[in-house]
Design a protein around this motif. Sequence first.
Motif, PDB file in Angstrom:
ATOM      1  N   ASP A   1      27.702 -26.580  -1.147  1.00  0.00           N
ATOM      2  CA  ASP A   1      29.147 -26.773  -0.996  1.00  0.00           C
ATOM      3  C   ASP A   1      29.912 -25.467  -1.171  1.00  0.00           C
ATOM      4  OD1 ASP A   1      28.688 -29.443  -0.578  1.00  0.00           O
ATOM      5  OD2 ASP A   1      29.094 -30.034  -2.655  1.00  0.00           O
ATOM      6  N   ARG A   2      29.289 -24.494  -1.820  1.00  0.00           N
ATOM      7  CA  ARG A   2      29.944 -23.198  -2.050  1.00  0.00           C
ATOM      8  C   ARG A   2      29.869 -22.279  -0.834  1.00  0.00           C
ATOM      9  NH1 ARG A   2      26.380 -24.073  -5.965  1.00  0.00           N
ATOM     10  NH2 ARG A   2      25.041 -22.403  -5.175  1.00  0.00           N
ATOM     11  N   ASN A   3      28.959 -22.593   0.098  1.00  0.00           N
ATOM     12  CA  ASN A   3      28.693 -21.697   1.220  1.00  0.00           C
ATOM     13  C   ASN A   3      29.692 -21.948   2.348  1.00  0.00           C
ATOM     14  OD1 ASN A   3      27.584 -20.071   3.222  1.00  0.00           O
ATOM     15  ND2 ASN A   3      25.482 -20.586   2.666  1.00  0.00           N
ATOM     16  N   LYS A   4      30.727 -21.137   2.362  1.00  0.00           N
ATOM     17  CA  LYS A   4      31.785 -21.292   3.354  1.00  0.00           C
ATOM     18  C   LYS A   4      32.063 -19.955   4.044  1.00  0.00           C
ATOM     19  CE  LYS A   4      34.090 -24.894   0.609  1.00  0.00           C
ATOM     20  NZ  LYS A   4      33.729 -26.004   1.522  1.00  0.00           N
ATOM     21  N   ARG A   5      32.662 -20.060   5.209  1.00  0.00           N
ATOM     22  CA  ARG A   5      33.081 -18.859   5.915  1.00  0.00           C
ATOM     23  C   ARG A   5      34.147 -18.152   5.084  1.00  0.00           C
ATOM     24  NH1 ARG A   5      34.610 -20.724  11.278  1.00  0.00           N
ATOM     25  NH2 ARG A   5      32.520 -20.162  12.006  1.00  0.00           N
ATOM     26  N   GLY A   6      33.994 -16.848   4.909  1.00  0.00           N
ATOM     27  CA  GLY A   6      34.914 -16.088   4.080  1.00  0.00           C
ATOM     28  C   GLY A   6      36.306 -16.009   4.687  1.00  0.00           C
ATOM     29  N   PRO A   7      37.293 -15.639   3.883  1.00  0.00           N
ATOM     30  CA  PRO A   7      38.666 -15.523   4.396  1.00  0.00           C
ATOM     31  C   PRO A   7      38.766 -14.429   5.448  1.00  0.00           C
ATOM     32  CG  PRO A   7      38.500 -14.583   2.193  1.00  0.00           C
ATOM     33  CD  PRO A   7      37.195 -15.264   2.459  1.00  0.00           C
ATOM     34  N   LEU A   8      39.564 -14.688   6.467  1.00  0.00           N
ATOM     35  CA  LEU A   8      39.769 -13.712   7.527  1.00  0.00           C
ATOM     36  C   LEU A   8      40.886 -12.749   7.132  1.00  0.00           C
ATOM     37  CD1 LEU A   8      39.655 -16.121  10.591  1.00  0.00           C
ATOM     38  CD2 LEU A   8      37.867 -14.518   9.894  1.00  0.00           C
ATOM     39  N   PRO A   9      40.851 -11.530   7.653  1.00  0.00           N
ATOM     40  CA  PRO A   9      41.950 -10.599   7.372  1.00  0.00           C
ATOM     41  C   PRO A   9      43.241 -11.121   8.000  1.00  0.00           C
ATOM     42  CG  PRO A   9      40.475  -9.702   9.043  1.00  0.00           C
ATOM     43  CD  PRO A   9      39.804 -10.917   8.488  1.00  0.00           C
ATOM     44  N   THR A  10      44.355 -10.743   7.436  1.00  0.00           N
ATOM     45  CA  THR A  10      45.660 -11.119   7.978  1.00  0.00           C
ATOM     46  C   THR A  10      46.158 -10.021   8.906  1.00  0.00           C
ATOM     47  OG1 THR A  10      46.781 -10.121   6.091  1.00  0.00           O
ATOM     48  CG2 THR A  10      46.214 -12.464   5.930  1.00  0.00           C
ATOM     49  N   LEU A  11      47.212 -10.327   9.636  1.00  0.00           N
ATOM     50  CA  LEU A  11      47.753  -9.354  10.585  1.00  0.00           C
ATOM     51  C   LEU A  11      48.248  -8.081   9.907  1.00  0.00           C
ATOM     52  CD1 LEU A  11      49.711 -11.702  13.015  1.00  0.00           C
ATOM     53  CD2 LEU A  11      47.629 -10.421  13.523  1.00  0.00           C
ATOM     54  N   ASP A  12      48.660  -8.208   8.627  1.00  0.00           N
ATOM     55  CA  ASP A  12      49.158  -7.019   7.921  1.00  0.00           C
ATOM     56  C   ASP A  12      48.089  -6.378   7.039  1.00  0.00           C
ATOM     57  OD1 ASP A  12      48.966  -9.020   6.066  1.00  0.00           O
ATOM     58  OD2 ASP A  12      51.040  -8.868   5.338  1.00  0.00           O
ATOM     59  N   ASP A  13      46.827  -6.738   7.255  1.00  0.00           N
ATOM     60  CA  ASP A  13      45.729  -6.125   6.496  1.00  0.00           C
ATOM     61  C   ASP A  13      45.716  -4.622   6.769  1.00  0.00           C
ATOM     62  OD1 ASP A  13      42.988  -5.156   5.863  1.00  0.00           O
ATOM     63  OD2 ASP A  13      42.611  -7.270   5.434  1.00  0.00           O
ATOM     64  N   PRO A  14      45.710  -3.801   5.720  1.00  0.00           N
ATOM     65  CA  PRO A  14      45.761  -2.340   5.932  1.00  0.00           C
ATOM     66  C   PRO A  14      44.576  -1.809   6.737  1.00  0.00           C
ATOM     67  CG  PRO A  14      45.321  -2.902   3.622  1.00  0.00           C
ATOM     68  CD  PRO A  14      45.739  -4.162   4.292  1.00  0.00           C
ATOM     69  N   ARG A  15      43.450  -2.529   6.727  1.00  0.00           N
ATOM     70  CA  ARG A  15      42.285  -2.075   7.492  1.00  0.00           C
ATOM     71  C   ARG A  15      42.530  -2.169   8.998  1.00  0.00           C
ATOM     72  NH1 ARG A  15      38.014  -5.993   4.727  1.00  0.00           N
ATOM     73  NH2 ARG A  15      39.868  -7.324   4.950  1.00  0.00           N
ATOM     74  N   LEU A  16      43.547  -2.938   9.396  1.00  0.00           N
ATOM     75  CA  LEU A  16      43.850  -3.097  10.815  1.00  0.00           C
ATOM     76  C   LEU A  16      45.110  -2.341  11.227  1.00  0.00           C
ATOM     77  CD1 LEU A  16      43.218  -6.960  11.158  1.00  0.00           C
ATOM     78  CD2 LEU A  16      41.607  -5.086  11.537  1.00  0.00           C
ATOM     79  N   ALA A  17      45.592  -1.527  10.318  1.00  0.00           N
ATOM     80  CA  ALA A  17      46.896  -0.873  10.538  1.00  0.00           C
ATOM     81  C   ALA A  17      46.913   0.020  11.777  1.00  0.00           C
ATOM     82  CB  ALA A  17      47.271  -0.059   9.302  1.00  0.00           C
TER      83      ALA A  17
END
Length: 491
Positions: free
Chosen positions: A38-54
Amino acid sequence: EFLASEAMHELGIRTTRALSLVVSEKGGDTSNRPWYSDRNKRGPLPTLDDPRLASYSLEQRKQIISQLSVQQKNDPDVMISEPCAITTRVSPSFVRIGHFDLFARRAMAGLADDDDVPYDTTTDAWKELEELMWHAAFRDYKESAYDPFVEKKDAKGASLAILKGAMVNISNLVADWVRVGFAQGNFNADNCLVAGRTMDYGPFGFMDEYHPLFAKWTGSGEHFGFLNQPSAGYANFVVLAESLLPLIVADAGEDWMKEEQRVKKEILTEAQEVFQEEIDRVFRSKLGFDQHEESGSDLWSELEPMMRESRTDWILFWRRLTMVMKEYPSLDSTAYGDMLDLLMGNDEVVKGSSPFYEPLSENYRSKFLDWITKWRKALKEAESSSDDPMSTSSDDTTVPSNWRTLPSNATPYERMKISNPKYVLREWMLVEAYGRASKGDENMVFELLDLVSDPYGERDGGDDDDDNYEEKYFKRAPDEALTAGGTAFMS
Protein backbone atom coordinates in the motif's frame (compact mmCIF):
# COMPACT_ATOMS: atom_id res chain seq x y z
CA GLU A 1 -7.74 -11.69 -18.05
CA PHE A 2 -10.96 -13.73 -18.05
CA LEU A 3 -13.11 -10.62 -17.75
CA ALA A 4 -11.05 -8.57 -20.20
CA SER A 5 -11.50 -10.81 -23.22
CA GLU A 6 -15.24 -11.02 -22.65
CA ALA A 7 -15.38 -7.23 -22.33
CA MET A 8 -13.43 -6.90 -25.59
CA HIS A 9 -15.89 -9.20 -27.36
CA GLU A 10 -18.87 -7.17 -26.18
CA LEU A 11 -17.13 -3.97 -27.28
CA GLY A 12 -17.24 -5.40 -30.80
CA ILE A 13 -13.47 -5.88 -31.08
CA ARG A 14 -11.89 -9.06 -32.46
CA THR A 15 -10.53 -11.19 -29.64
CA THR A 16 -9.87 -14.66 -28.36
CA ARG A 17 -12.54 -15.75 -25.89
CA ALA A 18 -12.37 -17.06 -22.32
CA LEU A 19 -13.85 -20.55 -22.03
CA SER A 20 -13.24 -21.17 -18.34
CA LEU A 21 -11.40 -20.00 -15.25
CA VAL A 22 -10.11 -22.66 -12.87
CA VAL A 23 -8.68 -21.61 -9.49
CA SER A 24 -6.88 -23.78 -6.96
CA GLU A 25 -8.92 -24.36 -3.82
CA LYS A 26 -7.73 -23.70 -0.27
CA GLY A 27 -4.78 -25.92 0.42
CA GLY A 28 -4.05 -26.20 -3.31
CA ASP A 29 -1.11 -24.90 -5.29
CA THR A 30 0.10 -21.35 -4.71
CA SER A 31 2.71 -19.15 -6.33
CA ASN A 32 4.92 -16.45 -4.88
CA ARG A 33 5.15 -13.25 -6.87
CA PRO A 34 6.61 -9.77 -6.37
CA TRP A 35 3.86 -7.19 -5.96
CA TYR A 36 3.06 -3.77 -4.51
CA SER A 37 2.44 -2.77 -0.92
CA ASP A 38 0.00 0.00 0.00
CA ARG A 39 3.01 2.29 0.46
CA ASN A 40 4.24 1.80 -3.11
CA LYS A 41 2.85 4.74 -5.03
CA ARG A 42 3.93 6.96 -7.87
CA GLY A 43 5.94 9.83 -6.42
CA PRO A 44 4.76 13.45 -6.53
CA LEU A 45 5.27 15.21 -9.84
CA PRO A 46 7.10 18.54 -10.07
CA THR A 47 4.93 21.64 -10.28
CA LEU A 48 5.07 24.28 -12.98
CA ASP A 49 7.04 26.58 -10.67
CA ASP A 50 9.58 23.90 -9.71
CA PRO A 51 13.01 25.60 -9.82
CA ARG A 52 14.44 22.58 -11.67
CA LEU A 53 12.22 23.51 -14.63
CA ALA A 54 12.92 27.23 -14.51
CA SER A 55 14.97 27.23 -17.72
CA TYR A 56 12.10 25.80 -19.76
CA SER A 57 9.16 27.61 -21.30
CA LEU A 58 5.66 27.12 -19.87
CA GLU A 59 4.69 24.73 -22.68
CA GLN A 60 7.92 22.75 -22.25
CA ARG A 61 7.31 22.46 -18.49
CA LYS A 62 3.80 21.13 -19.15
CA GLN A 63 5.17 18.57 -21.58
CA ILE A 64 7.87 17.43 -19.15
CA ILE A 65 5.38 16.98 -16.31
CA SER A 66 2.97 15.17 -18.61
CA GLN A 67 5.75 12.85 -19.77
CA LEU A 68 6.79 12.09 -16.20
CA SER A 69 3.20 11.23 -15.31
CA VAL A 70 3.33 8.15 -17.55
CA GLN A 71 7.02 7.28 -17.21
CA GLN A 72 7.16 7.29 -13.42
CA LYS A 73 6.55 3.63 -12.53
CA ASN A 74 7.94 1.71 -9.57
CA ASP A 75 9.07 -1.87 -9.14
CA PRO A 76 7.27 -4.21 -6.70
CA ASP A 77 8.42 -4.03 -3.10
CA VAL A 78 6.83 -7.08 -1.43
CA MET A 79 6.51 -10.81 -2.07
CA ILE A 80 2.98 -12.25 -1.91
CA SER A 81 1.52 -15.73 -2.19
CA GLU A 82 -1.47 -16.30 -4.46
CA PRO A 83 -3.56 -19.30 -5.53
CA CYS A 84 -2.77 -20.64 -8.98
CA ALA A 85 -5.29 -20.26 -11.80
CA ILE A 86 -5.74 -21.20 -15.44
CA THR A 87 -7.80 -19.31 -17.98
CA THR A 88 -8.61 -21.46 -21.01
CA ARG A 89 -8.80 -19.47 -24.23
CA VAL A 90 -10.57 -20.41 -27.46
CA SER A 91 -9.99 -19.07 -30.95
CA PRO A 92 -10.16 -20.37 -34.53
CA SER A 93 -6.37 -20.06 -34.54
CA PHE A 94 -3.48 -19.01 -32.35
CA VAL A 95 -0.96 -18.50 -35.18
CA ARG A 96 1.22 -15.55 -34.25
CA ILE A 97 3.26 -13.37 -36.56
CA GLY A 98 6.20 -14.46 -34.41
CA HIS A 99 5.62 -18.02 -35.63
CA PHE A 100 6.04 -16.89 -39.24
CA ASP A 101 9.10 -14.87 -38.30
CA LEU A 102 10.75 -17.96 -36.81
CA PHE A 103 9.87 -20.34 -39.64
CA ALA A 104 10.85 -17.81 -42.33
CA ARG A 105 14.24 -17.23 -40.73
CA ARG A 106 14.87 -20.98 -40.80
CA ALA A 107 13.77 -21.22 -44.44
CA MET A 108 15.82 -18.22 -45.55
CA ALA A 109 18.90 -19.71 -43.94
CA GLY A 110 18.86 -22.24 -46.78
CA LEU A 111 19.81 -19.95 -49.68
CA ALA A 112 19.97 -21.63 -53.09
CA ASP A 113 23.32 -22.31 -54.76
CA ASP A 114 21.88 -21.09 -58.08
CA ASP A 115 21.96 -17.27 -58.32
CA ASP A 116 18.82 -17.36 -60.46
CA VAL A 117 16.81 -19.04 -57.68
CA PRO A 118 16.32 -17.14 -54.40
CA TYR A 119 15.85 -20.01 -51.98
CA ASP A 120 16.36 -23.73 -51.69
CA THR A 121 12.75 -24.95 -51.72
CA THR A 122 13.69 -28.57 -51.10
CA THR A 123 14.66 -28.21 -47.44
CA ASP A 124 12.51 -29.30 -44.51
CA ALA A 125 12.58 -25.72 -43.22
CA TRP A 126 11.06 -24.46 -46.48
CA LYS A 127 8.33 -27.09 -46.44
CA GLU A 128 7.52 -26.21 -42.82
CA LEU A 129 7.12 -22.52 -43.76
CA GLU A 130 4.75 -23.51 -46.57
CA GLU A 131 2.78 -25.78 -44.24
CA LEU A 132 2.45 -23.01 -41.66
CA MET A 133 1.20 -20.64 -44.36
CA TRP A 134 -1.45 -23.12 -45.55
CA HIS A 135 -2.50 -23.80 -41.96
CA ALA A 136 -2.98 -20.07 -41.30
CA ALA A 137 -4.80 -19.66 -44.61
CA PHE A 138 -7.20 -22.48 -43.70
CA ARG A 139 -7.80 -21.44 -40.11
CA ASP A 140 -7.89 -17.65 -40.46
CA TYR A 141 -8.65 -16.71 -44.07
CA LYS A 142 -10.25 -19.80 -45.60
CA GLU A 143 -12.54 -18.10 -48.11
CA SER A 144 -10.02 -15.56 -49.35
CA ALA A 145 -6.64 -17.27 -48.96
CA TYR A 146 -7.23 -21.03 -48.87
CA ASP A 147 -10.15 -22.10 -51.05
CA PRO A 148 -9.10 -20.20 -54.21
CA PHE A 149 -5.47 -21.36 -54.13
CA VAL A 150 -5.03 -24.72 -52.42
CA GLU A 151 -5.92 -27.02 -55.35
CA LYS A 152 -3.46 -25.18 -57.61
CA LYS A 153 -0.88 -25.18 -54.80
CA ASP A 154 -0.52 -21.44 -55.44
CA ALA A 155 1.54 -20.45 -52.40
CA LYS A 156 2.16 -16.97 -53.84
CA GLY A 157 -1.54 -16.22 -54.27
CA ALA A 158 -2.40 -17.57 -50.82
CA SER A 159 0.39 -15.58 -49.17
CA LEU A 160 -0.71 -12.35 -50.83
CA ALA A 161 -4.31 -12.99 -49.75
CA ILE A 162 -3.20 -13.58 -46.15
CA LEU A 163 -1.37 -10.26 -46.21
CA LYS A 164 -4.44 -8.47 -47.55
CA GLY A 165 -6.60 -9.93 -44.79
CA ALA A 166 -4.06 -9.32 -42.03
CA MET A 167 -3.58 -5.73 -43.20
CA VAL A 168 -7.27 -5.03 -42.70
CA ASN A 169 -7.76 -7.01 -39.50
CA ILE A 170 -4.69 -5.78 -37.62
CA SER A 171 -5.28 -2.14 -38.60
CA ASN A 172 -8.92 -2.48 -37.48
CA LEU A 173 -7.79 -4.05 -34.21
CA VAL A 174 -5.35 -1.36 -33.12
CA ALA A 175 -7.71 1.42 -34.21
CA ASP A 176 -10.47 -0.14 -32.11
CA TRP A 177 -8.13 -0.40 -29.13
CA VAL A 178 -7.61 3.36 -29.35
CA ARG A 179 -11.34 3.90 -29.74
CA VAL A 180 -12.10 2.25 -26.37
CA GLY A 181 -8.99 3.42 -24.48
CA PHE A 182 -7.21 0.05 -24.37
CA ALA A 183 -3.44 -0.36 -24.19
CA GLN A 184 -2.22 -3.90 -24.80
CA GLY A 185 1.16 -3.00 -23.31
CA ASN A 186 3.50 -5.39 -25.14
CA PHE A 187 2.30 -5.56 -28.75
CA ASN A 188 5.26 -7.18 -30.46
CA ALA A 189 5.13 -9.81 -33.22
CA ASP A 190 4.95 -12.66 -30.69
CA ASN A 191 1.80 -11.13 -29.18
CA CYS A 192 0.12 -10.37 -32.52
CA LEU A 193 -2.11 -12.99 -34.13
CA VAL A 194 -2.08 -13.24 -37.93
CA ALA A 195 -5.89 -13.08 -37.78
CA GLY A 196 -5.84 -9.72 -35.98
CA ARG A 197 -7.49 -10.80 -32.73
CA THR A 198 -6.65 -9.54 -29.25
CA MET A 199 -4.78 -12.40 -27.65
CA ASP A 200 -2.36 -11.51 -24.87
CA TYR A 201 -4.10 -10.00 -21.82
CA GLY A 202 -0.99 -9.86 -19.66
CA PRO A 203 0.04 -6.25 -18.98
CA PHE A 204 -3.09 -4.65 -20.46
CA GLY A 205 -4.99 -1.67 -19.13
CA PHE A 206 -7.95 0.54 -19.98
CA MET A 207 -6.98 4.18 -19.74
CA ASP A 208 -8.35 6.57 -17.12
CA GLU A 209 -6.51 9.88 -17.55
CA TYR A 210 -5.62 10.44 -21.20
CA HIS A 211 -2.01 10.44 -22.27
CA PRO A 212 -0.76 9.42 -25.74
CA LEU A 213 1.92 7.18 -24.19
CA PHE A 214 -0.29 5.54 -21.56
CA ALA A 215 0.43 1.90 -20.66
CA LYS A 216 0.05 0.02 -17.38
CA TRP A 217 3.11 -2.21 -17.75
CA THR A 218 6.40 -0.85 -16.44
CA GLY A 219 8.22 -2.28 -19.49
CA SER A 220 5.98 -0.93 -22.25
CA GLY A 221 8.14 2.02 -23.24
CA GLU A 222 6.97 4.64 -25.69
CA HIS A 223 6.81 2.22 -28.65
CA PHE A 224 3.89 0.32 -27.08
CA GLY A 225 2.20 3.43 -25.64
CA PHE A 226 -1.49 4.07 -26.26
CA LEU A 227 -1.44 6.18 -29.44
CA ASN A 228 1.64 4.36 -30.76
CA GLN A 229 -0.28 1.08 -31.02
CA PRO A 230 -1.17 1.62 -34.70
CA SER A 231 2.57 2.05 -35.39
CA ALA A 232 3.31 -1.10 -33.39
CA GLY A 233 0.64 -2.96 -35.35
CA TYR A 234 2.16 -1.78 -38.62
CA ALA A 235 5.63 -2.89 -37.44
CA ASN A 236 4.19 -6.35 -36.76
CA PHE A 237 2.62 -6.40 -40.22
CA VAL A 238 6.02 -5.58 -41.73
CA VAL A 239 7.44 -8.69 -40.02
CA LEU A 240 4.61 -10.79 -41.49
CA ALA A 241 5.18 -9.37 -44.97
CA GLU A 242 8.92 -10.03 -44.80
CA SER A 243 8.23 -13.57 -43.58
CA LEU A 244 5.88 -14.38 -46.47
CA LEU A 245 7.97 -12.70 -49.19
CA PRO A 246 10.09 -15.85 -49.77
CA LEU A 247 6.93 -17.78 -50.70
CA ILE A 248 5.77 -14.93 -52.95
CA VAL A 249 9.01 -14.61 -54.99
CA ALA A 250 10.18 -18.24 -54.92
CA ASP A 251 9.29 -18.74 -58.60
CA ALA A 252 10.30 -15.27 -59.82
CA GLY A 253 13.44 -16.51 -61.62
CA GLU A 254 16.58 -14.47 -62.15
CA ASP A 255 14.80 -11.17 -61.43
CA TRP A 256 13.67 -12.35 -58.03
CA MET A 257 15.45 -9.56 -56.12
CA LYS A 258 13.75 -6.82 -58.14
CA GLU A 259 10.43 -8.61 -57.78
CA GLU A 260 10.93 -8.93 -54.02
CA GLN A 261 11.65 -5.21 -53.70
CA ARG A 262 8.66 -4.31 -55.91
CA VAL A 263 6.20 -6.51 -54.01
CA LYS A 264 7.47 -5.41 -50.61
CA LYS A 265 7.23 -1.71 -51.50
CA GLU A 266 3.76 -2.13 -52.96
CA ILE A 267 2.41 -4.06 -49.96
CA LEU A 268 3.93 -1.83 -47.28
CA THR A 269 2.91 1.40 -49.02
CA GLU A 270 -0.68 0.17 -49.11
CA ALA A 271 -0.46 -0.96 -45.48
CA GLN A 272 0.76 2.44 -44.29
CA GLU A 273 -2.25 4.06 -45.93
CA VAL A 274 -4.66 1.50 -44.51
CA PHE A 275 -3.36 1.79 -40.93
CA GLN A 276 -3.54 5.60 -41.05
CA GLU A 277 -7.01 5.58 -42.61
CA GLU A 278 -8.34 3.23 -39.93
CA ILE A 279 -7.26 5.45 -37.05
CA ASP A 280 -8.65 8.50 -38.88
CA ARG A 281 -11.99 6.70 -39.34
CA VAL A 282 -12.14 5.97 -35.61
CA PHE A 283 -11.86 9.62 -34.63
CA ARG A 284 -14.34 10.73 -37.28
CA SER A 285 -16.90 8.30 -35.91
CA LYS A 286 -16.16 9.20 -32.28
CA LEU A 287 -16.89 12.81 -33.22
CA GLY A 288 -20.17 11.96 -34.96
CA PHE A 289 -19.02 12.23 -38.56
CA ASP A 290 -19.41 9.67 -41.29
CA GLN A 291 -16.23 7.61 -41.14
CA HIS A 292 -15.25 8.81 -44.63
CA GLU A 293 -15.76 12.51 -43.82
CA GLU A 294 -12.35 14.18 -43.50
CA SER A 295 -13.46 17.00 -41.16
CA GLY A 296 -13.27 14.80 -38.07
CA SER A 297 -9.54 14.20 -38.38
CA ASP A 298 -8.72 17.93 -38.19
CA LEU A 299 -10.93 18.39 -35.13
CA TRP A 300 -9.15 15.57 -33.32
CA SER A 301 -5.76 17.15 -34.04
CA GLU A 302 -6.95 20.29 -32.28
CA LEU A 303 -8.64 18.42 -29.43
CA GLU A 304 -5.76 16.08 -28.56
CA PRO A 305 -3.40 18.58 -26.86
CA MET A 306 -6.33 20.11 -24.98
CA MET A 307 -7.28 16.72 -23.54
CA ARG A 308 -3.68 15.94 -22.64
CA GLU A 309 -3.03 19.28 -20.94
CA SER A 310 -6.33 19.41 -19.03
CA ARG A 311 -6.05 15.94 -17.43
CA THR A 312 -9.06 14.43 -19.17
CA ASP A 313 -10.67 11.05 -18.53
CA TRP A 314 -10.79 9.25 -21.89
CA ILE A 315 -14.04 7.31 -21.44
CA LEU A 316 -16.02 10.01 -19.63
CA PHE A 317 -15.04 12.75 -22.06
CA TRP A 318 -16.17 10.91 -25.18
CA ARG A 319 -19.35 9.59 -23.60
CA ARG A 320 -20.32 12.98 -22.19
CA LEU A 321 -19.67 14.47 -25.63
CA THR A 322 -22.08 11.82 -26.90
CA MET A 323 -24.59 13.05 -24.30
CA VAL A 324 -24.20 16.55 -25.72
CA MET A 325 -25.23 15.25 -29.13
CA LYS A 326 -28.18 13.39 -27.64
CA GLU A 327 -29.47 16.41 -25.73
CA TYR A 328 -28.81 18.85 -28.60
CA PRO A 329 -29.56 16.79 -31.73
CA SER A 330 -30.41 19.78 -33.90
CA LEU A 331 -27.25 21.10 -35.50
CA ASP A 332 -28.93 24.49 -35.73
CA SER A 333 -28.63 24.88 -31.97
CA THR A 334 -26.12 27.52 -30.85
CA ALA A 335 -26.37 26.84 -27.10
CA TYR A 336 -22.63 26.18 -26.99
CA GLY A 337 -22.22 27.30 -23.37
CA ASP A 338 -24.91 24.86 -22.23
CA MET A 339 -23.23 22.14 -24.26
CA LEU A 340 -19.94 22.83 -22.49
CA ASP A 341 -21.65 22.68 -19.10
CA LEU A 342 -23.13 19.29 -19.99
CA LEU A 343 -19.75 18.05 -21.18
CA MET A 344 -18.03 19.22 -18.00
CA GLY A 345 -20.46 17.51 -15.62
CA ASN A 346 -20.81 18.60 -12.02
CA ASP A 347 -18.90 16.86 -9.23
CA GLU A 348 -20.96 18.68 -6.62
CA VAL A 349 -24.11 17.01 -7.94
CA VAL A 350 -22.61 13.61 -8.85
CA LYS A 351 -19.15 12.92 -7.50
CA GLY A 352 -16.70 11.88 -10.20
CA SER A 353 -19.05 12.81 -13.05
CA SER A 354 -16.75 15.42 -14.59
CA PRO A 355 -14.31 14.10 -17.19
CA PHE A 356 -11.62 16.44 -15.88
CA TYR A 357 -9.35 15.38 -13.00
CA GLU A 358 -8.77 19.04 -12.16
CA PRO A 359 -11.23 21.94 -12.52
CA LEU A 360 -10.88 23.64 -15.88
CA SER A 361 -9.20 27.03 -15.83
CA GLU A 362 -10.94 29.90 -17.58
CA ASN A 363 -8.39 29.59 -20.34
CA TYR A 364 -9.29 25.97 -21.00
CA ARG A 365 -13.00 26.62 -20.63
CA SER A 366 -12.61 29.13 -23.42
CA LYS A 367 -10.60 26.67 -25.53
CA PHE A 368 -13.16 23.88 -25.13
CA LEU A 369 -16.00 26.30 -25.85
CA ASP A 370 -14.31 27.38 -29.09
CA TRP A 371 -13.70 23.74 -30.00
CA ILE A 372 -17.35 22.74 -29.37
CA THR A 373 -18.44 25.62 -31.61
CA LYS A 374 -16.13 24.44 -34.42
CA TRP A 375 -17.22 20.83 -33.94
CA ARG A 376 -20.91 21.58 -34.22
CA LYS A 377 -20.44 23.88 -37.22
CA ALA A 378 -18.32 21.24 -38.95
CA LEU A 379 -21.04 18.63 -38.39
CA LYS A 380 -23.63 20.97 -39.84
CA GLU A 381 -21.45 21.71 -42.85
CA ALA A 382 -20.86 17.97 -43.39
CA GLU A 383 -24.62 17.38 -43.32
CA SER A 384 -25.39 20.17 -45.78
CA SER A 385 -22.75 18.95 -48.26
CA SER A 386 -23.72 15.28 -48.03
CA ASP A 387 -25.52 13.58 -50.92
CA ASP A 388 -27.34 11.49 -48.32
CA PRO A 389 -28.20 13.99 -45.54
CA MET A 390 -28.13 12.57 -42.06
CA SER A 391 -31.08 12.61 -39.75
CA THR A 392 -30.86 14.40 -36.40
CA SER A 393 -32.92 11.83 -34.51
CA SER A 394 -31.62 10.63 -31.13
CA ASP A 395 -33.81 7.53 -30.89
CA ASP A 396 -31.78 4.90 -29.01
CA THR A 397 -33.73 2.06 -30.60
CA THR A 398 -32.13 2.76 -33.99
CA VAL A 399 -28.51 2.35 -32.86
CA PRO A 400 -26.80 -0.54 -34.75
CA SER A 401 -24.28 -2.87 -33.12
CA ASN A 402 -21.04 -1.93 -34.91
CA TRP A 403 -19.75 1.49 -35.89
CA ARG A 404 -18.14 0.19 -39.10
CA THR A 405 -21.47 -1.02 -40.49
CA LEU A 406 -23.41 2.20 -39.92
CA PRO A 407 -25.17 3.54 -43.01
CA SER A 408 -23.90 6.83 -44.42
CA ASN A 409 -27.06 8.66 -43.32
CA ALA A 410 -26.76 7.56 -39.67
CA THR A 411 -27.23 10.35 -37.15
CA PRO A 412 -24.25 11.89 -35.34
CA TYR A 413 -25.65 10.52 -32.09
CA GLU A 414 -25.91 7.00 -33.52
CA ARG A 415 -22.31 7.13 -34.65
CA MET A 416 -21.08 8.48 -31.33
CA LYS A 417 -23.02 6.12 -29.09
CA ILE A 418 -21.68 2.98 -30.78
CA SER A 419 -18.15 4.46 -31.04
CA ASN A 420 -17.84 5.71 -27.45
CA PRO A 421 -18.50 3.04 -24.79
CA LYS A 422 -19.87 4.06 -21.44
CA TYR A 423 -18.33 1.18 -19.49
CA VAL A 424 -14.92 -0.46 -19.75
CA LEU A 425 -12.94 -2.53 -17.25
CA ARG A 426 -10.93 0.11 -15.49
CA GLU A 427 -8.13 -1.20 -13.30
CA TRP A 428 -9.58 0.12 -10.05
CA MET A 429 -12.73 -1.92 -10.70
CA LEU A 430 -10.73 -5.08 -11.34
CA VAL A 431 -8.53 -4.57 -8.27
CA GLU A 432 -11.59 -4.27 -6.06
CA ALA A 433 -13.20 -7.32 -7.69
CA TYR A 434 -10.23 -9.66 -7.35
CA GLY A 435 -9.51 -8.31 -3.87
CA ARG A 436 -12.98 -9.33 -2.76
CA ALA A 437 -12.73 -12.64 -4.61
CA SER A 438 -9.53 -13.49 -2.76
CA LYS A 439 -11.61 -13.31 0.44
CA GLY A 440 -14.32 -15.57 -0.96
CA ASP A 441 -16.74 -12.92 -2.27
CA GLU A 442 -17.05 -13.36 -6.04
CA ASN A 443 -20.18 -11.23 -6.46
CA MET A 444 -18.33 -8.28 -7.97
CA VAL A 445 -16.61 -10.52 -10.53
CA PHE A 446 -20.00 -11.58 -11.83
CA GLU A 447 -21.30 -8.01 -11.60
CA LEU A 448 -18.46 -6.78 -13.80
CA LEU A 449 -19.14 -9.60 -16.24
CA ASP A 450 -22.72 -8.38 -16.44
CA LEU A 451 -21.60 -4.74 -16.71
CA VAL A 452 -19.41 -5.36 -19.75
CA SER A 453 -22.12 -7.39 -21.49
CA ASP A 454 -23.63 -4.04 -22.59
CA PRO A 455 -20.81 -1.47 -22.68
CA TYR A 456 -22.69 0.99 -24.87
CA GLY A 457 -25.98 0.89 -22.94
CA GLU A 458 -26.95 3.47 -20.35
CA ARG A 459 -27.42 1.09 -17.37
CA ASP A 460 -28.62 4.08 -15.37
CA GLY A 461 -31.05 2.44 -12.98
CA GLY A 462 -34.11 3.20 -15.09
CA ASP A 463 -37.25 1.14 -15.33
CA ASP A 464 -35.48 -1.68 -17.16
CA ASP A 465 -32.34 -1.69 -14.99
CA ASP A 466 -32.31 -2.19 -11.23
CA ASP A 467 -28.51 -2.27 -10.88
CA ASN A 468 -27.80 1.43 -11.39
CA TYR A 469 -24.35 0.73 -12.78
CA GLU A 470 -24.08 4.37 -13.82
CA GLU A 471 -23.67 5.53 -10.22
CA LYS A 472 -21.10 2.83 -9.45
CA TYR A 473 -19.01 2.75 -12.59
CA PHE A 474 -19.60 5.75 -14.85
CA LYS A 475 -17.13 8.00 -13.10
CA ARG A 476 -13.50 9.02 -13.04
CA ALA A 477 -10.92 6.87 -11.39
CA PRO A 478 -10.41 7.67 -7.69
CA ASP A 479 -7.34 9.86 -7.20
CA GLU A 480 -5.50 7.11 -5.32
CA ALA A 481 -5.97 4.75 -8.28
CA LEU A 482 -3.87 7.09 -10.43
CA THR A 483 -0.80 6.65 -8.22
CA ALA A 484 -1.07 3.24 -6.51
CA GLY A 485 1.32 0.48 -7.56
CA GLY A 486 -0.57 -2.51 -8.96
CA THR A 487 -3.37 -0.21 -10.13
CA ALA A 488 -1.80 2.78 -11.88
CA PHE A 489 1.12 0.66 -13.09
CA MET A 490 2.39 -2.89 -12.70
CA SER A 491 5.36 -5.11 -13.34
